[in-house]
Design an enzyme around this catalytic site. Structure first.
Site, PDB file in Angstrom:
ATOM      1  N   GLY A 156     -23.605  34.872 -15.586  1.00 25.21           N
ATOM      2  CA  GLY A 156     -24.121  33.583 -15.118  1.00 25.21           C
ATOM      3  C   GLY A 156     -24.996  32.962 -16.194  1.00 25.21           C
ATOM      4  O   GLY A 156     -25.988  33.563 -16.594  1.00 25.21           O
TER       5      GLY A 156
ATOM      6  N   GLY B 122     -27.152  29.938 -16.570  1.00 26.26           N
ATOM      7  CA  GLY B 122     -27.636  28.843 -15.733  1.00 26.26           C
ATOM      8  C   GLY B 122     -28.793  28.094 -16.346  1.00 26.26           C
ATOM      9  O   GLY B 122     -29.023  28.137 -17.545  1.00 26.26           O
ATOM     10  N   LYS B 123     -29.453  27.387 -15.453  1.00 28.21           N
ATOM     11  CA  LYS B 123     -30.591  26.566 -15.819  1.00 28.21           C
ATOM     12  C   LYS B 123     -31.758  27.416 -16.268  1.00 28.21           C
ATOM     13  O   LYS B 123     -32.349  27.188 -17.297  1.00 28.21           O
ATOM     14  CB  LYS B 123     -31.019  25.865 -14.539  1.00 28.21           C
ATOM     15  CG  LYS B 123     -31.058  24.475 -14.534  1.00 28.21           C
ATOM     16  CD  LYS B 123     -31.289  23.717 -13.231  1.00 28.21           C
ATOM     17  CE  LYS B 123     -32.075  24.290 -12.105  1.00 28.21           C
ATOM     18  NZ  LYS B 123     -31.419  25.208 -11.195  1.00 28.21           N
TER      19      LYS B 123
ATOM     20  N   LYS C 162     -30.785  40.093 -16.501  1.00 29.32           N
ATOM     21  CA  LYS C 162     -31.144  38.689 -16.329  1.00 29.32           C
ATOM     22  C   LYS C 162     -32.245  38.348 -17.328  1.00 29.32           C
ATOM     23  O   LYS C 162     -33.331  38.923 -17.275  1.00 29.32           O
ATOM     24  CB  LYS C 162     -31.625  38.454 -14.888  1.00 29.32           C
ATOM     25  CG  LYS C 162     -32.078  37.033 -14.606  1.00 29.32           C
ATOM     26  CD  LYS C 162     -32.355  36.836 -13.115  1.00 29.32           C
ATOM     27  CE  LYS C 162     -32.901  35.456 -12.824  1.00 29.32           C
ATOM     28  NZ  LYS C 162     -33.132  35.241 -11.380  1.00 29.32           N
TER      29      LYS C 162
ATOM     30  N   LYS D   3     -25.281  45.964 -11.244  1.00 30.78           N
ATOM     31  CA  LYS D   3     -24.403  44.809 -11.157  1.00 30.78           C
ATOM     32  C   LYS D   3     -23.766  44.749  -9.773  1.00 30.78           C
ATOM     33  O   LYS D   3     -23.329  45.767  -9.240  1.00 30.78           O
ATOM     34  CB  LYS D   3     -23.322  44.940 -12.230  1.00 30.78           C
ATOM     35  CG  LYS D   3     -22.567  43.683 -12.456  1.00 30.78           C
ATOM     36  CD  LYS D   3     -21.560  43.879 -13.568  1.00 30.78           C
ATOM     37  CE  LYS D   3     -20.294  43.154 -13.221  1.00 30.78           C
ATOM     38  NZ  LYS D   3     -19.160  43.640 -13.959  1.00 30.78           N
ATOM     39  N   VAL D   4     -23.761  43.575  -9.224  1.00 26.25           N
ATOM     40  CA  VAL D   4     -23.130  43.375  -7.924  1.00 26.25           C
ATOM     41  C   VAL D   4     -21.806  42.652  -8.167  1.00 26.25           C
ATOM     42  O   VAL D   4     -21.764  41.660  -8.886  1.00 26.25           O
ATOM     43  CB  VAL D   4     -24.046  42.505  -7.026  1.00 26.25           C
ATOM     44  CG1 VAL D   4     -23.357  42.158  -5.740  1.00 26.25           C
ATOM     45  CG2 VAL D   4     -25.368  43.212  -6.778  1.00 26.25           C
TER      46      VAL D   4
ATOM     47  N   ASP E 287     -36.691  30.327  -2.307  1.00 28.38           N
ATOM     48  CA  ASP E 287     -35.694  29.500  -3.017  1.00 28.38           C
ATOM     49  C   ASP E 287     -34.310  29.823  -2.472  1.00 28.38           C
ATOM     50  O   ASP E 287     -33.315  29.809  -3.185  1.00 28.38           O
ATOM     51  CB  ASP E 287     -35.745  29.765  -4.524  1.00 28.38           C
ATOM     52  CG  ASP E 287     -34.850  28.800  -5.311  1.00 28.38           C
ATOM     53  OD1 ASP E 287     -34.677  27.645  -4.857  1.00 28.38           O
ATOM     54  OD2 ASP E 287     -34.314  29.186  -6.363  1.00 28.38           O
TER      55      ASP E 287
ATOM     56  N   ASP F 251     -32.385  36.508  -6.858  1.00 25.37           N
ATOM     57  CA  ASP F 251     -33.225  35.432  -7.403  1.00 25.37           C
ATOM     58  C   ASP F 251     -34.583  35.319  -6.684  1.00 25.37           C
ATOM     59  O   ASP F 251     -34.804  34.408  -5.887  1.00 25.37           O
ATOM     60  CB  ASP F 251     -32.434  34.108  -7.309  1.00 25.37           C
ATOM     61  CG  ASP F 251     -32.829  33.137  -8.395  1.00 25.37           C
ATOM     62  OD1 ASP F 251     -33.705  33.470  -9.207  1.00 25.37           O
ATOM     63  OD2 ASP F 251     -32.261  32.029  -8.422  1.00 25.37           O
TER      64      ASP F 251
HETATM   65  N1  LIG Z   1     -27.307  41.902 -10.165  1.00 24.15           N
HETATM   66  C1  LIG Z   1     -26.344  41.009 -10.393  1.00 24.15           C
HETATM   67  N2  LIG Z   1     -25.067  41.374 -10.452  1.00 24.15           N
HETATM   68  C2  LIG Z   1     -24.080  40.476 -10.673  1.00 24.15           C
HETATM   69  N3  LIG Z   1     -24.286  39.171 -10.870  1.00 24.15           N
HETATM   70  C3  LIG Z   1     -25.560  38.722 -10.814  1.00 24.15           C
HETATM   71  C4  LIG Z   1     -26.656  39.601 -10.581  1.00 24.15           C
HETATM   72  N4  LIG Z   1     -27.789  38.869 -10.592  1.00 24.15           N
HETATM   73  C5  LIG Z   1     -27.421  37.594 -10.830  1.00 24.15           C
HETATM   74  N5  LIG Z   1     -26.083  37.486 -10.958  1.00 24.15           N
HETATM   75  C6  LIG Z   1     -25.298  36.265 -11.244  1.00 24.15           C
HETATM   76  O1  LIG Z   1     -26.045  35.388 -12.069  1.00 24.15           O
HETATM   77  C7  LIG Z   1     -26.263  34.149 -11.426  1.00 24.15           C
HETATM   78  C8  LIG Z   1     -27.688  33.653 -11.697  1.00 24.15           C
HETATM   79  O2  LIG Z   1     -28.606  34.561 -11.151  1.00 24.15           O
HETATM   80  P1  LIG Z   1     -29.923  34.072 -10.406  1.00 24.15           P
HETATM   81  O3  LIG Z   1     -29.579  33.233  -9.237  1.00 24.15           O
HETATM   82  O4  LIG Z   1     -30.746  35.279 -10.152  1.00 24.15           O
HETATM   83  O5  LIG Z   1     -30.612  33.210 -11.560  1.00 24.15           O
HETATM   84  P2  LIG Z   1     -31.053  31.673 -11.602  1.00 24.15           P
HETATM   85  O6  LIG Z   1     -32.354  31.625 -12.250  1.00 24.15           O
HETATM   86  O7  LIG Z   1     -30.872  31.001 -10.303  1.00 24.15           O
HETATM   87  O8  LIG Z   1     -30.035  31.047 -12.570  1.00 24.15           O
HETATM   88  P3  LIG Z   1     -29.482  29.582 -12.418  1.00 24.15           P
HETATM   89  O9  LIG Z   1     -30.484  28.739 -13.091  1.00 24.15           O
HETATM   90  O10 LIG Z   1     -28.165  29.707 -13.067  1.00 24.15           O
HETATM   91  O11 LIG Z   1     -29.330  29.251 -10.964  1.00 24.15           O
HETATM   92  C9  LIG Z   1     -25.974  34.399  -9.953  1.00 24.15           C
HETATM   93  O12 LIG Z   1     -25.475  33.282  -9.312  1.00 24.15           O
HETATM   94  C10 LIG Z   1     -24.960  35.512  -9.985  1.00 24.15           C
HETATM   95  O13 LIG Z   1     -23.675  34.969 -10.109  1.00 24.15           O
HETATM   96 MG   LIG Z   2     -30.180  31.367  -8.533  1.00 22.69          MG
END
Ligand SMILES: Nc1ncnc2c1ncn2[C@@H]1O[C@H](COP(=O)(O)OP(=O)(O)OP(=O)(O)O)[C@@H](O)[C@H]1O
Ligand SMILES: [Mg+2]
Length: 298
Positions: free
Chosen positions: A100, A102-103, A121, A188-189, A227, A244
């Site tokens: 992922g 992301g932001k 992460k 990892k999920v 959140d 998250d």
């Molecule tokens: N333990 C994990 N195993 C597998 N995938 C994960 C795991 N943790 C997070 N992810 C993936 O990473 C993405 C982003 O994680 P998370 O929501 O914790 O971060 P975020 O700060 O919200 O990032 P974003 O800004 O992209 O929303 C999740 O939507 C998921 O797909």
């Molecule tokens: Mg998130």
């Protein structure tokens, strides 16, 4: 090549004295936004020529920025420090694919010596506003740099603490294994985000599963995610995973009640719109707080 792949590659090129200088910069981020070379020389214990040589190398690897008068650690430099620490603890040996991007975070797969897969992460809070400021005002001095690195380290620490408290009491969150700087290594999920799922066999049960996890996090550990939405819930076909947590609040937070209801509301709204499952906010709210044993889902 993503920035993390580049960092992974640079781990093989960083020499022992590069590390000494990189770690010296890391120690100084709490005191300076731009670090004078004299301080780096002092903290590293190396001589001027050596430090200058190392700063040049680190600059070339894009782990730091600066010249002559001052240097700053950048996100990639902190990534290298964190990754290297996981490697030294035998928790990671190779980077896998991005999960992922992301932001506010980059999540990437890692593999350890036994071939087991984990997720790391890396926090990136400030990345967007940093760019926005540069675009809008043409300069970065006030928002750039070390303050954001420190913010990200705090966020990682907070998420790690939440996961370490919630997992042992049976809340369905990924198991956190370790934290280094602004990075959390967790199990990892294998599950898509709820927002990406089009069909659920039994949406009522999934909703119940989510609300039950929110309830136990709140009642047993006194923690509210604050959140929560369909973007922070994963579903693997059998169970949900709530992810998250860096912005979680405790039961004694002045806004806890509003935040708890907002979390519940976001989930109910999503289930109503996408899966036509109806549950009143009051019913769910009373259930989560333990005021009612019954949860009415239609
Ligand atoms: N333990 C994990 N195993 C597998 N995938 C994960 C795991 N943790 C997070 N992810 C993936 O990473 C993405 C982003 O994680 P998370 O929501 O914790 O971060 P975020 O700060 O919200 O990032 P974003 O800004 O992209 O929303 C999740 O939507 C998921 O797909
Ligand atoms: Mg998130």
């Amino acid at each position: 090549m993503s920035s993390l792949d580049r960092v992974g590659k640079s781990l093989t090129e960083i020499e022992e004295k590069d590390w000494i200088v990189l770690h010296a910069l890391e120690r100084l981020i709490f005191s300076y936004e731009v670090i004078p070379p004299a301080r780096i020389i002092r903290v590293s214990g190396l001589d001027r020529a050596e430090v200058e040589f190392r700063l040049n190398r680190l600059n070339g690897m894009k782990l730091i920025v600066g010249k002559g008068k001052g240097y700053s650690l950048v996100s990639a430099g902190l990534d290298a420090i964190a990754l290297n620490a996981f490697v030294k603890r035998n928790l990671a040996s190779a980077l896998g694919k991005a999960i992922g991007m992301g932001k506010e975070s980059d999540v990437i797969e890692v593999i350890n010596d036994l071939g087991e897969e984990y997720a790391i992460k890396f926090y990136r809070i400030g990345r967007i506003s940093f760019r926005a400021v540069r675009r809008k005002r043409g300069y970065t001095s006030t928002l750039a740099g070390h303050r954001w690195l420190i913010t990200n380290m705090k966020a990682a620490k907070k998420e790690y603490d939440a996961l370490r408290r919630l997992h042992p009491i049976g809340i369905s969150v990924p198991e956190a294994i370790a934290r280094e700087r602004h990075a959390v290594l967790m199990r990892k999920v294998e599950a898509p985000m709820l927002s990406d799922i089009e069909v659920l066999d039994s949406p009522k049960e999934v909703l119940y599963d989510i609300l039950d996890n929110i309830k136990r996090a709140y009642m047993v550990e006194g923690i509210v995610n604050s959140d929560l939405s369909e973007y922070n819930v994963l579903y693997d076909g059998e169970r949900v995973w709530i992810i998250d947590w860096p912005q979680y609040v405790e039961k004694d937070h002045p806004n806890v009640s509003v935040l708890l209801d907002r979390d519940i509301f976001n989930i109910l709204k999503f289930f109503k719109k996408k899966f036509k499952v109806d549950c009143k906010l009051e019913s769910a709210s009373f259930y989560v707080r333990g005021w009612s044993e019954k949860l009415e889902i239609f």
